[in-house]
Design a protein around this motif. Structure first.
Motif, PDB file in Angstrom:
ATOM      1  N   MET A  14     -47.008  33.412  34.039  1.00  0.00           N
ATOM      2  CA  MET A  14     -46.710  32.468  32.958  1.00  0.00           C
ATOM      3  C   MET A  14     -45.208  32.217  32.848  1.00  0.00           C
ATOM      4  N   SER A  15     -44.402  33.224  33.154  1.00  0.00           N
ATOM      5  CA  SER A  15     -42.948  33.016  33.148  1.00  0.00           C
ATOM      6  C   SER A  15     -42.536  32.052  34.249  1.00  0.00           C
ATOM      7  N   CYS A  16     -43.181  32.153  35.402  1.00  0.00           N
ATOM      8  CA  CYS A  16     -42.898  31.209  36.497  1.00  0.00           C
ATOM      9  C   CYS A  16     -43.296  29.793  36.110  1.00  0.00           C
ATOM     10  N   VAL A  17     -44.422  29.666  35.398  1.00  0.00           N
ATOM     11  CA  VAL A  17     -44.837  28.341  34.915  1.00  0.00           C
ATOM     12  C   VAL A  17     -43.793  27.790  33.953  1.00  0.00           C
ATOM     13  N   ALA A  18     -43.311  28.640  33.049  1.00  0.00           N
ATOM     14  CA  ALA A  18     -42.278  28.200  32.112  1.00  0.00           C
ATOM     15  C   ALA A  18     -41.014  27.774  32.864  1.00  0.00           C
ATOM     16  N   LEU A  21     -41.590  24.293  34.313  1.00  0.00           N
ATOM     17  CA  LEU A  21     -41.492  23.263  33.274  1.00  0.00           C
ATOM     18  C   LEU A  21     -40.034  23.049  32.863  1.00  0.00           C
ATOM     19  N   GLY A  22     -39.274  24.150  32.824  1.00  0.00           N
ATOM     20  CA  GLY A  22     -37.853  23.996  32.530  1.00  0.00           C
ATOM     21  C   GLY A  22     -37.123  23.207  33.607  1.00  0.00           C
ATOM     22  N   LEU A  23     -37.511  23.414  34.860  1.00  0.00           N
ATOM     23  CA  LEU A  23     -36.911  22.641  35.952  1.00  0.00           C
ATOM     24  C   LEU A  23     -37.232  21.157  35.828  1.00  0.00           C
ATOM     25  N   ALA A  24     -38.436  20.837  35.361  1.00  0.00           N
ATOM     26  CA  ALA A  24     -38.788  19.432  35.163  1.00  0.00           C
ATOM     27  C   ALA A  24     -37.856  18.775  34.155  1.00  0.00           C
ATOM     28  N   ILE A  25     -37.524  19.508  33.091  1.00  0.00           N
ATOM     29  CA  ILE A  25     -36.595  18.970  32.090  1.00  0.00           C
ATOM     30  C   ILE A  25     -35.184  18.882  32.670  1.00  0.00           C
ATOM     31  N   PHE A 123     -42.225  16.848  40.293  1.00  0.00           N
ATOM     32  CA  PHE A 123     -42.602  17.794  41.339  1.00  0.00           C
ATOM     33  C   PHE A 123     -42.817  19.197  40.770  1.00  0.00           C
ATOM     34  N   PRO A 124     -41.856  19.801  40.056  1.00  0.00           N
ATOM     35  CA  PRO A 124     -42.137  21.122  39.466  1.00  0.00           C
ATOM     36  C   PRO A 124     -43.191  21.059  38.365  1.00  0.00           C
ATOM     37  N   ALA A 125     -43.278  19.923  37.654  1.00  0.00           N
ATOM     38  CA  ALA A 125     -44.319  19.801  36.625  1.00  0.00           C
ATOM     39  C   ALA A 125     -45.710  19.828  37.256  1.00  0.00           C
ATOM     40  N   PHE A 126     -45.858  19.182  38.395  1.00  0.00           N
ATOM     41  CA  PHE A 126     -47.133  19.181  39.119  1.00  0.00           C
ATOM     42  C   PHE A 126     -47.514  20.598  39.523  1.00  0.00           C
ATOM     43  N   LEU A 127     -46.561  21.349  40.049  1.00  0.00           N
ATOM     44  CA  LEU A 127     -46.830  22.739  40.424  1.00  0.00           C
ATOM     45  C   LEU A 127     -47.170  23.587  39.208  1.00  0.00           C
ATOM     46  N   ALA A 128     -46.476  23.351  38.099  1.00  0.00           N
ATOM     47  CA  ALA A 128     -46.783  24.091  36.869  1.00  0.00           C
ATOM     48  C   ALA A 128     -48.199  23.784  36.402  1.00  0.00           C
ATOM     49  N   GLY A 129     -48.606  22.508  36.471  1.00  0.00           N
ATOM     50  CA  GLY A 129     -49.952  22.141  36.061  1.00  0.00           C
ATOM     51  C   GLY A 129     -51.017  22.823  36.891  1.00  0.00           C
TER      52      GLY A 129
END
Length: 677
Positions: A14-18, A21-25, A123-129
């Protein structure tokens, strides 16, 4: 201690997902910066490697008891549940390994992107999803993450929206994604029942009637199958994959379709409980049709990325066939055979993520170097892009299921599962499974022919265009990503035993059974059932092939003439030296088109032969039809358009007519309620 490690594992994920998402921003803030590409892809690579290491350690470390994390978001009475178990850990490995490879490739490919600000945030948002979908442990969180994954990937498909056909691709993809989400919503509604227990733990423990189980299976085939690419829900793949940037195409084909397969496994094998054998008939039928139709479509293509997209459909069909076999064996209590089929499906999920990502990277390298996806405008690239040619050849051999590479092992395991069909008590399955095995064999043979065509027309022969003549090798980041995947294709092929043992915790968790431990078999041989049923040693096969090839080369060079002889390339019986006289994609596929084209594509050859004395050239035009699109989706689109045009008149009514319409609707609803009660 084990529980603490499990909790830390799910927290790490979950930290990696966060972080993603931070990279997307961050990508939005750096959208106009020259360093944005290196920063975003480099950071995404690091996060994906951390998530990969966490899930791999958890799975190989004995797959501790599944642990969940509850966040105070989502439904007020439920919260958001996220859970790490063996099945989720395996698919997290697939997701983050593919994400790491795509990020490494993007470090080079991204510098050729004309509009990086349209790609980098999503791109990172897609991976997070995709990570969130695999981790979700309640219906609300699952659907929310599924839709987030779909919208992020849609934005990536639309990154080059000004190019011809890309807007249509994005529209079709969005419609199919919305349809899939709707069917998943209905499936989870049925699973939750009147009590409204949307947590997966409650759904897993609740009884489900045979009618509910059958309806949920159909809805999951529609929902997960539309995202995975089951025929006839496959229409978005050949449109969306070529439209997206190549490293995104690799993620969509090699990874996102596997997330859809994860959803099918999670619901049908885990949440629904003990399956019934008729369910396996439906899955086997759809899987076999998908495998054969997908590779036939690919065989007819001359666009390299569309060919790879259709090939994905074929491989998804192969995976669903193996899952159908697992359902059939599990329904009849044949634990060992079910574990064999299920392990083969998971092994092919992993293998397909390797070689399909590799091939999309190769197509992206060709596109970077030449600006062309049309194979008939390529040729001769083996001399100008030798490293790319080598790794693409590895991918073509692997996807063609030829030893000693990984594609052979998983398909060999599937055929071993097919050979267990005499143990099934139902005569319908006894007859159907061998027929499905024959269709898989046909699909495998067509796949080999398809990728002989893809590699030969693209990389061999002489250049057919100025772009192919001036091509050059791509950057070291792109090559590194491709060589890593090529090495994984070889390692999984010559050392399949450790992979099968690593998949055993998943089979135990989902089916309650597993294959024998392969690490105990000497000489790195795999024996899935027993030595009398079949065994395979990838390392010995590789050694035999290497020695045989080396001896052949030695004898040719030792005893053949030392004179260097050059001659013109064979022109198919024509003496014209032009490169256009070489085999093209259409001419290579002509025998297959003659056999299957009339039935599958309604193919017709239109020959325009000028009269004697007429100097204009003769022309051959090939007419192919997508019967699924023309027979199913075009009429549906026409009906929706017709209804929309008629309903559009409602916005031009007067206030008096609006009030009359509201009044009539209210009276109608009250009458319906009175009759219903």
């Amino acid at each position: 201690m084990i529980a603490a490690l499990a909790v830390s594992a799910v927290v790490l994920q979950m930290s990696c997902v966060a972080g993603l998402l931070g990279l997307a921003i961050l990508a939005i803030a750096l959208s106009r910066s020259k360093s944005a590409t290196a920063v975003i892809y480099g950071a995404t690579l690091a996060i994906c490697l951390a998530a990969l290491a966490g899930s791999l350690t958890w799975l190989l470390g004995g797959a501790a008891k599944a642990t969940e994390l509850i966040l105070p978001i989502g439904l007020p009475w439920l919260g958001a549940h996220f859970r790490l178990d063996a099945l989720a850990a395996f698919f997290l490995i697939v997701v983050n390994l593919g994400g790491a490879a795509a990020s490494l490739y993007g470090l080079g490919y991204g510098h050729h992107e004309p509009t990086p600000y349209r790609v980098l945030p999503f791109f990172p948002a897609f991976l997070a999803g995709m990570n969130l979908v695999v981790l979700a442990d309640d219906a609300f969180s699952y659907l929310l993450c599924w839709e987030f994954m779909s919208l992020a990937s849609w934005a990536l498909v639309m990154a080059h929206h000004r190019e011809a056909g890309n807007a249509k691709a994005g529209y079709v993809y969005l419609v199919m994604a919305s349809f899939g989400t709707l069917t998943l919503l209905l499936a989870f509604g049925l699973l939750a029942g009147a009590a409204g227990d949307y947590g997966f733990a409650a759904i897993r423990n609740a009884p489900h009637s045979p009618y509910v189980a059958a309806l949920v299976l159909i809805l999951m085939l529609l929902g997960a199958g539309s995202k995975a690419g089951l025929v006839p829900l496959h229409v978005w793949l050949p449109l969306a994959h070529p439209a997206a940037p190549s490293h995104v195409s690799a993620l969509m084909s090699g990874v996102m379709t596997k997330v859809a397969i994860y959803g099918f496994i999670r619901v049908v094998f885990d949440l629904l409980g003990q399956p019934s054998w008729p369910a396996s008939v439906i899955v086997l039928f759809l899987g076999s049709i998908t495998a054969v139709m997908g590779i036939l479509y690919a065989m007819m293509e001359k666009d390299l990325k569309r060919l790879l997209a259709y090939s994905t459909i074929e491989n998804v069909g192969i995976i669903f066939v193996s899952l159908g076999l697992a359902l059939a064996f599990q329904a009849n209590g044949l634990k060992l055979a079910a574990a064999l089929a299920f392990t083969a499906a998971l092994f092919h999920v992993l293998n397909h993520s390797f070689f399909k990502s590799l091939l999309f990277f190769g197509a992206g390298a060709v596109l970077m170097s030449t600006g062309e996806r049309d194979m008939d405008k390529l040729g001769g690239l083996i001399h100008r892009m030798p490293f790319t040619s080598f790794v693409v050849l590895v991918g073509c051999v692997a996807i063609s299921a030829l030893p000693p590479f990984n594609g052979f092992v998983s398909e060999w395991l599937m055929f071993q599962a097919v050979l267990q069909s005499p143990e099934l008590p139902q005569w319908a399955l006894k007859i159907m499974v061998p027929a499905v095995g024959a269709m898989l064999a046909l699909a495998a043979a067509l796949a080999a022919a398809c990728f002989v065509k893809a590699f030969g027309v693209t990389f061999l022969g002489r250049p057919r265009s100025p772009a192919a003549e001036t091509a050059g090798e791509v950057d070291r980041y792109s090559l590194s990503a491709m060589f890593i995947l090529a090495a994984l294709c070889l390692l999984a092929g010559i050392l399949p035993g450790p992979v099968m043992d690593a998949l055993s915790p998943v089979a135990v968790e989902i089916l309650g059974g597993r294959l024998p431990v392969q690490a105990h078999v000497p000489w790195l041989t795999i024996v899935p059932i027993s030595e009398s049923r079949g065994s395979y040693n990838g390392l010995l096969v590789m050694v035999f092939i290497t020695i045989s090839a080396s001896l052949a080369v030695y004898f040719i060079h030792r005893f053949a003439s030392h004179a260097l002889r050059r001659g013109p390339a064979w022109g198919c019986g024509f003496t014209d030296p032009t490169p256009l006289a070489q085999y093209s994609g259409a001419s290579f596929a002509q025998p297959i088109r003659r056999v299957f084209g009339t039935m599958v594509f309604h193919a017709r050859d239109h020959v325009d032969m000028p009269a004697p004395g007429d100097t204009r050239p003769a022309r051959l035009r090939i007419e192919l039809h997508d019967l699924v699109w023309e027979g199913m989706y075009q009429p549906l689109a026409g009906a929706v358009g017709f209804a929309a045009d008629r309903l559009n008149r409602l916005q031009f009514l007067t206030i008096r007519r609006y009030l009359s319409l509201v009044f009539a609707t209210l009276v109608t609803l009250l009458l319906v309620l009175a009759i219903w009660s």
